[in-house]
Structure formats: structure tokens, C-alpha cells
Scaffold this motif. Structure first.
Motif, PDB file in Angstrom:
ATOM      1  N   MET A 194       0.824  -1.196   0.000  1.00  0.00           N
ATOM      2  CA  MET A 194       0.000   0.000   0.000  1.00  0.00           C
ATOM      3  C   MET A 194       0.862   1.251   0.000  1.00  0.00           C
ATOM      4  O   MET A 194       0.561   2.216  -0.686  1.00  0.00           O
ATOM      5  N   LEU A 195       1.963   1.224   0.768  1.00  0.00           N
ATOM      6  CA  LEU A 195       2.813   2.406   0.855  1.00  0.00           C
ATOM      7  C   LEU A 195       3.443   2.732  -0.495  1.00  0.00           C
ATOM      8  O   LEU A 195       3.706   3.886  -0.789  1.00  0.00           O
ATOM      9  N   GLY A 196       3.655   1.717  -1.335  1.00  0.00           N
ATOM     10  CA  GLY A 196       4.223   1.941  -2.653  1.00  0.00           C
ATOM     11  C   GLY A 196       3.288   2.664  -3.602  1.00  0.00           C
ATOM     12  O   GLY A 196       3.705   3.188  -4.626  1.00  0.00           O
ATOM     13  N   LYS A 197       2.006   2.687  -3.291  1.00  0.00           N
ATOM     14  CA  LYS A 197       1.021   3.365  -4.138  1.00  0.00           C
ATOM     15  C   LYS A 197       0.904   4.849  -3.806  1.00  0.00           C
ATOM     16  O   LYS A 197       0.228   5.589  -4.483  1.00  0.00           O
ATOM     17  N   ILE A 198       1.565   5.273  -2.733  1.00  0.00           N
ATOM     18  CA  ILE A 198       1.516   6.670  -2.296  1.00  0.00           C
ATOM     19  C   ILE A 198       2.871   7.302  -2.581  1.00  0.00           C
ATOM     20  O   ILE A 198       3.914   6.728  -2.278  1.00  0.00           O
ATOM     21  N   SER A 199       2.875   8.483  -3.148  1.00  0.00           N
ATOM     22  CA  SER A 199       4.120   9.206  -3.396  1.00  0.00           C
ATOM     23  C   SER A 199       4.622   9.794  -2.085  1.00  0.00           C
ATOM     24  O   SER A 199       4.008  10.700  -1.519  1.00  0.00           O
ATOM     25  N   LEU A 200       5.748   9.261  -1.605  1.00  0.00           N
ATOM     26  CA  LEU A 200       6.320   9.773  -0.361  1.00  0.00           C
ATOM     27  C   LEU A 200       6.797  11.209  -0.523  1.00  0.00           C
ATOM     28  O   LEU A 200       6.781  11.987   0.430  1.00  0.00           O
ATOM     29  N   GLY A 201       7.221  11.571  -1.730  1.00  0.00           N
ATOM     30  CA  GLY A 201       7.623  12.952  -1.996  1.00  0.00           C
ATOM     31  C   GLY A 201       6.464  13.910  -1.820  1.00  0.00           C
ATOM     32  O   GLY A 201       6.585  14.954  -1.171  1.00  0.00           O
ATOM     33  N   THR A 202       5.310  13.563  -2.401  1.00  0.00           N
ATOM     34  CA  THR A 202       4.123  14.399  -2.264  1.00  0.00           C
ATOM     35  C   THR A 202       3.664  14.457  -0.809  1.00  0.00           C
ATOM     36  O   THR A 202       3.265  15.515  -0.310  1.00  0.00           O
ATOM     37  N   LEU A 203       3.732  13.318  -0.120  1.00  0.00           N
ATOM     38  CA  LEU A 203       3.343  13.270   1.288  1.00  0.00           C
ATOM     39  C   LEU A 203       4.242  14.182   2.127  1.00  0.00           C
ATOM     40  O   LEU A 203       3.747  14.968   2.945  1.00  0.00           O
ATOM     41  N   GLY A 204       5.564  14.110   1.914  1.00  0.00           N
ATOM     42  CA  GLY A 204       6.500  14.974   2.651  1.00  0.00           C
ATOM     43  C   GLY A 204       6.273  16.444   2.353  1.00  0.00           C
ATOM     44  O   GLY A 204       6.310  17.283   3.256  1.00  0.00           O
ATOM     45  N   PHE A 245       9.555  19.132   4.489  1.00  0.00           N
ATOM     46  CA  PHE A 245       9.399  19.772   3.181  1.00  0.00           C
ATOM     47  C   PHE A 245      10.624  19.512   2.297  1.00  0.00           C
ATOM     48  O   PHE A 245      10.502  19.134   1.134  1.00  0.00           O
ATOM     49  N   LEU A 246      11.817  19.688   2.846  1.00  0.00           N
ATOM     50  CA  LEU A 246      13.047  19.457   2.080  1.00  0.00           C
ATOM     51  C   LEU A 246      13.211  17.980   1.714  1.00  0.00           C
ATOM     52  O   LEU A 246      13.653  17.646   0.615  1.00  0.00           O
ATOM     53  N   GLY A 247      12.851  17.097   2.636  1.00  0.00           N
ATOM     54  CA  GLY A 247      12.880  15.663   2.337  1.00  0.00           C
ATOM     55  C   GLY A 247      11.907  15.310   1.220  1.00  0.00           C
ATOM     56  O   GLY A 247      12.220  14.506   0.339  1.00  0.00           O
ATOM     57  N   GLY A 248      10.727  15.920   1.249  1.00  0.00           N
ATOM     58  CA  GLY A 248       9.746  15.707   0.189  1.00  0.00           C
ATOM     59  C   GLY A 248      10.264  16.183  -1.155  1.00  0.00           C
ATOM     60  O   GLY A 248      10.073  15.522  -2.184  1.00  0.00           O
ATOM     61  N   LEU A 249      10.955  17.327  -1.158  1.00  0.00           N
ATOM     62  CA  LEU A 249      11.556  17.822  -2.406  1.00  0.00           C
ATOM     63  C   LEU A 249      12.612  16.859  -2.934  1.00  0.00           C
ATOM     64  O   LEU A 249      12.674  16.585  -4.134  1.00  0.00           O
ATOM     65  N   ALA A 250      13.442  16.346  -2.038  1.00  0.00           N
ATOM     66  CA  ALA A 250      14.492  15.405  -2.456  1.00  0.00           C
ATOM     67  C   ALA A 250      13.884  14.122  -3.018  1.00  0.00           C
ATOM     68  O   ALA A 250      14.345  13.606  -4.042  1.00  0.00           O
ATOM     69  N   LEU A 251      12.853  13.608  -2.369  1.00  0.00           N
ATOM     70  CA  LEU A 251      12.198  12.393  -2.872  1.00  0.00           C
ATOM     71  C   LEU A 251      11.514  12.653  -4.207  1.00  0.00           C
ATOM     72  O   LEU A 251      11.568  11.823  -5.117  1.00  0.00           O
ATOM     73  N   LYS A 252      10.879  13.796  -4.341  1.00  0.00           N
ATOM     74  CA  LYS A 252      10.195  14.150  -5.589  1.00  0.00           C
ATOM     75  C   LYS A 252      11.184  14.222  -6.750  1.00  0.00           C
ATOM     76  O   LYS A 252      10.870  13.822  -7.875  1.00  0.00           O
ATOM     77  N   ALA A 253      12.391  14.717  -6.480  1.00  0.00           N
ATOM     78  CA  ALA A 253      13.408  14.838  -7.527  1.00  0.00           C
ATOM     79  C   ALA A 253      13.911  13.475  -7.995  1.00  0.00           C
ATOM     80  O   ALA A 253      14.373  13.336  -9.119  1.00  0.00           O
ATOM     81  N   ASN A 254      13.827  12.452  -7.143  1.00  0.00           N
ATOM     82  CA  ASN A 254      14.323  11.111  -7.459  1.00  0.00           C
ATOM     83  C   ASN A 254      13.206  10.101  -7.693  1.00  0.00           C
ATOM     84  O   ASN A 254      13.451   8.899  -7.687  1.00  0.00           O
ATOM     85  N   GLU A 255      12.006  10.547  -7.896  1.00  0.00           N
ATOM     86  CA  GLU A 255      10.844   9.667  -7.937  1.00  0.00           C
ATOM     87  C   GLU A 255      10.612   9.054  -9.325  1.00  0.00           C
ATOM     88  O   GLU A 255      10.693   9.736 -10.333  1.00  0.00           O
ATOM     89  N   LEU A 256      10.338   7.762  -9.346  1.00  0.00           N
ATOM     90  CA  LEU A 256       9.876   7.067 -10.549  1.00  0.00           C
ATOM     91  C   LEU A 256       8.410   6.731 -10.338  1.00  0.00           C
ATOM     92  O   LEU A 256       8.057   6.069  -9.366  1.00  0.00           O
TER      93      LEU A 256
END
Length: 181
Positions: A1-11, A45-56
Motif C-alpha cells: 500500500m505504501l508503494g502506491k503513495i508518493s512519499l515525496g508528495t506526502l512529505g 518539506f526538504l525531504g519531500g523535495l528530495a524524494l520528488k526529484a528522485n521519484e519514478l
């Protein structure tokens, strides 16, 4: 389930909310909420930005899976087929592309520009067996090269999987993983 949610967007979302709460608390002279907003909000917020930049993003299904194929999946799907399906249909972080390590092993990843890109997948039934079909956009790697790697793919996706490679149209390759035994 966690894989279906964007952790970048959540952060980004939670971090933004906490930052806004921190600014409002600062204006209201509430030191406790102010600290919570700044000390937790900015790192999230910064962690979310970093995850968003590396997100597939997850790879979509090209066709809806029928209930009979879902039953076949539950009965016959191999560990490899299930792992492939779940890995490419969830958000991933820190990878260059979906299946990049598998393509490296199969010598189908000479460079970032030439790498085949998985565009979608589907599940079907082939002669009563469960089949997972991975659909690739492969403009720079020809069908001949894919065919040369057939034996290596069979070993890589083993056991109990038959590999079939087809080319439905120019620059498109379908890799079918059919359950055996």
C-alpha cells in the motif's frame, strides 16, 4: 500500500502544512507551535523535495486484468512474476529507470539514451497459464538483440517461467513471462 503513495508528495504536503502552522503560530506568539512548524516542517518539506526529484512513477496497466486472470495469478504466478509486477507498479526512489538492474544484467542497457523504457504491462492467460507481459519502447535496441538475449532472460526469470519476445510494432517490444509447470 505504501508503494502506491508518493512519499515525496506526502512529505511536501505535511511539511508545507507544518510550515504554515509555524508561521501562524509565530504571528500568534505561540512558541510551541512555532517550533513544531519550523523544526519539523522544514525538514519534511526538504525531504519531500528530495524524494520528488528522485521519484519514478508507477507503470500503468495497458489493459484491465480480468477476474479469471486474477484467479490464475493467485494460483500460478511465480515469485519472480509477482516481484516484477509489484516493483514496477509502485513509486520507486533512487533508480534511473524501472528494471534498470535487470536490463544491465541482460546487456540491454548500454547507455541511458539507448535503454529500453518499460511503458506498460498487462496480465493475460496463455493456454491456461498465467502470463505477465512487459511492454517496452525500444527504438535503439533491435529485435535481433532482444532475441540474442533470450537464453539469458530465461535463466534470469527462472524457474518455472517461459520467456517469449515479440515485436507488435516498430520500436515496441513485448516480453511475455508465461508460467510453466
Amino acid at each position: 500500500m505504501l508503494g502506491k503513495i508518493s512519499l515525496g508528495t506526502l512529505g511536501l504536503t505535511i511539511g508545507s502544512i507544518l510550515i504554515i502552522v509555524g508561521f501562524i503560530a509565530y504571528g500568534a506568539d505561540n512558541a510551541t507551535l512555532n517550533l513544531v512548524g519550523f523544526f519539523y516542517g522544514f525538514p519534511l518539506f526538504l525531504g519531500g523535495l528530495a524524494l520528488k526529484a528522485n521519484e519514478l512513477k508507477p507503470i500503468p496497466f495497458s489493459q484491465t486484468t480480468t477476474p479469471s486472470v486474477l484467479t490464475l495469478r493467485q494460483q500460478q504466478a511465480t515469485v519472480t512474476q509477482n516481484k516484477l509486477r509489484t516493483d514496477i507498479t509502485r513509486f520507486c526512489y533512487g533508480q534511473e529507470a524501472h528494471l534498470d538492474r535487470a536490463l544491465d544484467y541482460l546487456d540491454l542497457n548500454p547507455s541511458d539514451e539507448e535503454r529500453p523504457v518499460i511503458t506498460s504491462l498487462r496480465e493475460t492467460e496463455v493456454n491456461g497459464a498465467y502470463c505477465l507481459i512487459l511492454e517496452f519502447d525500444s527504438p535503439l535496441i533491435s529485435m535481433d538483440i532482444w532475441q540474442e538475449r533470450h537464453e539469458r532472460m530465461t535463466k534470469y526469470f527462472a524457474p518455472n517461467v517461459e520467456v517469449k519476445i515479440t515485436q507488435p510494432s516498430e520500436n515496441k517490444i513485448e516480453l511475455a513471462l508465461i508460467t510453466t509447470a
